[in-house]
Design an enzyme around this catalytic site. Structure first.
Site, short mmCIF file in Angstrom:
data_model
loop_
_atom_site.label_atom_id
_atom_site.label_comp_id
_atom_site.label_asym_id
_atom_site.label_seq_id
_atom_site.Cartn_x
_atom_site.Cartn_y
_atom_site.Cartn_z
CE1 TYR A 29 31.33 -90.18 -3.59
CE2 TYR A 29 30.86 -92.47 -4.15
CZ TYR A 29 31.75 -91.49 -3.79
OH TYR A 29 33.07 -91.80 -3.63
CG ASN A 80 33.93 -84.16 -7.55
OD1 ASN A 80 34.99 -84.71 -7.27
ND2 ASN A 80 32.76 -84.56 -7.06
CG ASP A 93 51.81 -79.81 -12.52
OD1 ASP A 93 51.85 -79.28 -11.40
OD2 ASP A 93 52.63 -80.66 -12.90
CG HIS A 106 35.89 -83.49 -2.84
ND1 HIS A 106 36.30 -84.30 -3.86
CD2 HIS A 106 36.88 -82.63 -2.59
CE1 HIS A 106 37.52 -83.94 -4.22
NE2 HIS A 106 37.90 -82.93 -3.47
CB ILE A 107 29.41 -85.61 -3.80
CG1 ILE A 107 29.29 -84.95 -5.18
CG2 ILE A 107 28.05 -86.11 -3.31
CD1 ILE A 107 29.04 -85.92 -6.31
NE ARG A 117 37.39 -92.59 -0.43
CZ ARG A 117 37.30 -93.07 -1.68
NH1 ARG A 117 37.50 -92.27 -2.71
NH2 ARG A 117 37.01 -94.34 -1.91
O1 CA2 Z 1 33.04 -87.08 -2.81
C1 CA2 Z 1 33.43 -86.85 -3.95
O2 CA2 Z 1 32.88 -86.05 -4.70
C2 CA2 Z 1 34.65 -87.61 -4.51
O3 CA2 Z 1 35.38 -86.69 -5.32
C3 CA2 Z 1 34.10 -88.74 -5.34
C4 CA2 Z 1 35.17 -89.68 -5.87
C5 CA2 Z 1 36.11 -90.12 -4.75
O4 CA2 Z 1 37.18 -90.90 -5.28
C6 CA2 Z 1 36.67 -88.95 -3.98
O5 CA2 Z 1 37.48 -89.44 -2.94
C7 CA2 Z 1 35.55 -88.11 -3.42
C8 CA2 Z 1 34.56 -90.93 -6.48
C9 CA2 Z 1 33.67 -90.65 -7.66
C10 CA2 Z 1 32.96 -91.90 -8.03
O6 CA2 Z 1 31.57 -91.66 -7.90
C11 CA2 Z 1 30.72 -92.71 -7.88
C12 CA2 Z 1 29.39 -92.40 -7.78
C13 CA2 Z 1 28.47 -93.41 -7.74
C14 CA2 Z 1 28.88 -94.72 -7.80
C15 CA2 Z 1 30.20 -95.02 -7.90
C16 CA2 Z 1 31.13 -94.00 -7.95
#
Ligand code: CA2
Length: 155
Positions: A29, A80, A93, A106-107, A117
């Site tokens: 991330y 997101n 919904d 999505h990051i 995913r």
């Molecule tokens: O890539 C993305 O932006 C996601 O939406 C991030 C979600 C993940 O479940 C999606 O599949 C993709 C997870 C968010 C959690 O973010 C964290 C950041 C740093 C450390 C732990 C979790």
């Protein structure tokens, strides 16, 4: 009566665990924080005279209430949904129900990660999709969503 049609405001929604951005898993991330992502969105919106209201929650109902409230004073939603992307019919919904244009961000590149995913419940209610651009994807999503909103106003 809703003022969303005239509002120059976007709702920026971040779902569960995105408050942890910048604290763990930088290899997935990056090292930017949630505040950085929200600032990138706000700066991109300001280029077009828009402001943002940002919400992050680890609770699905809080996100849904914020989405419902956006009907009153927002012209679109950048979201997101975090892990709720892959699980939540109720979030989908809510987005569908408010009938505002939605940008999904999505990051990370969810298309190249685990198969669970690969499916998004939000994808087909969103008109803009920005995937795998890191936190800069929030700025991209804001600019593309404002272009959609401007096109609606012209039409
Ligand atoms: O890539 C993305 O932006 C996601 O939406 C991030 C979600 C993940 O479940 C999606 O599949 C993709 C997870 C968010 C959690 O973010 C964290 C950041 C740093 C450390 C732990 C979790």
């Amino acid at each position: 009566m809703s003022t969303a049609g005239r509002a120059r405001r976007l709702l920026i929604v971040n779902g569960p665990n995105l408050n942890l951005l910048g604290t763990r898993e930088p290899e997935i991330y990056g090292s930017a924080t949630l505040a950085d992502a929200e600032r990138l969105a706000a700066d991109a919106a300001a280029e077009s005279g828009f402001e943002v209201r940002a919400v992050q929650s680890n609770h699905e109902g809080v996100l849904i209430d914020a989405i419902h409230d956006a009907r009153e004073d927002c012209a679109g939603i950048v979201i997101n949904p975090g892990g709720l992307t892959h699980t939540s019919v109720v979030l989908r919904d809510a987005l569908s129900g408010v009938a505002l244009p939605v940008a999904e961000v999505h990051i990370s590149d969810v298309r190249t990660r685990e198969s669970f995913r690969h499916h998004s419940y939000v994808a087909d209610v969103a008109v803009v999709h920005v995937i795998g651009e890191g936190v800069h994807g929030y700025a991209t999503a804001v600019r593309r969503l404002i272009a959609v909103i401007a096109g609606q106003a012209d039409g």
